[in-house]
Design a protein around this motif. Sequence first.
Motif, PDB file in Angstrom:
ATOM      1  N   TYR A  88      42.232  43.509  37.268  1.00 61.08           N
ATOM      2  CA  TYR A  88      40.916  43.371  37.880  1.00 61.08           C
ATOM      3  C   TYR A  88      40.391  41.951  37.700  1.00 61.08           C
ATOM      4  O   TYR A  88      39.811  41.363  38.603  1.00 61.08           O
ATOM      5  CB  TYR A  88      39.915  44.352  37.266  1.00 61.08           C
ATOM      6  CG  TYR A  88      40.129  45.770  37.675  1.00 61.08           C
ATOM      7  CD1 TYR A  88      40.039  46.158  39.010  1.00 61.08           C
ATOM      8  CD2 TYR A  88      40.410  46.741  36.732  1.00 61.08           C
ATOM      9  CE1 TYR A  88      40.223  47.468  39.389  1.00 61.08           C
ATOM     10  CE2 TYR A  88      40.595  48.058  37.091  1.00 61.08           C
ATOM     11  CZ  TYR A  88      40.498  48.419  38.428  1.00 61.08           C
ATOM     12  OH  TYR A  88      40.687  49.712  38.790  1.00 61.08           O
ATOM     13  N   PHE A  92      39.296  39.530  40.800  1.00 59.76           N
ATOM     14  CA  PHE A  92      37.943  38.995  40.934  1.00 59.76           C
ATOM     15  C   PHE A  92      37.921  37.478  40.800  1.00 59.76           C
ATOM     16  O   PHE A  92      37.104  36.810  41.438  1.00 59.76           O
ATOM     17  CB  PHE A  92      37.000  39.658  39.940  1.00 59.76           C
ATOM     18  CG  PHE A  92      36.714  41.092  40.253  1.00 59.76           C
ATOM     19  CD1 PHE A  92      36.401  41.495  41.541  1.00 59.76           C
ATOM     20  CD2 PHE A  92      36.776  42.060  39.267  1.00 59.76           C
ATOM     21  CE1 PHE A  92      36.143  42.818  41.848  1.00 59.76           C
ATOM     22  CE2 PHE A  92      36.518  43.391  39.560  1.00 59.76           C
ATOM     23  CZ  PHE A  92      36.196  43.768  40.856  1.00 59.76           C
ATOM     24  N   SER A  93      38.805  36.915  39.992  1.00 59.84           N
ATOM     25  CA  SER A  93      38.884  35.450  39.884  1.00 59.84           C
ATOM     26  C   SER A  93      39.324  34.844  41.207  1.00 59.84           C
ATOM     27  O   SER A  93      38.777  33.836  41.654  1.00 59.84           O
ATOM     28  CB  SER A  93      39.862  35.046  38.788  1.00 59.84           C
ATOM     29  OG  SER A  93      39.402  35.464  37.540  1.00 59.84           O
TER      30      SER A  93
END
Length: 120
Positions: A88, A92-93
């Motif tokens: 995750y 998200f990065s």
Amino acid sequence: MSFGYRSRRDGIRHLFLDNLIFEGDSHLLVTGWKSGLHRLFVRKDSWFLDDILENIEFEGTHLPKGSLRSYDNTYWEIIPGLPEPATYGEIFSAIGLGLWYWGKKQRRRYIAQQRVPSVA
């Protein structure tokens, strides 16, 4: 069951189960799981295949239930229901960097439009 140690030179570990039966409220906790490095297989003709999925928990995932992916004519590969928390973070990065770059590009475009004198 722990996948915490290396069994081959490349670090990939395979575990093939012919038949896995759970009695009562017992379950199997898989620890040390690294997606892509560890693989768990069960025969396609195993008894109580739905019970197996309900009773396997992968440490570090949010859902205890795994899912099946076809490996060959004989075996299913059991995979965790959700990615690990580190996955995750990577997702998200990547999204954050993409949005940052897009915003930067939009600001440059807006500034460039403001500098161009309008012809009337």
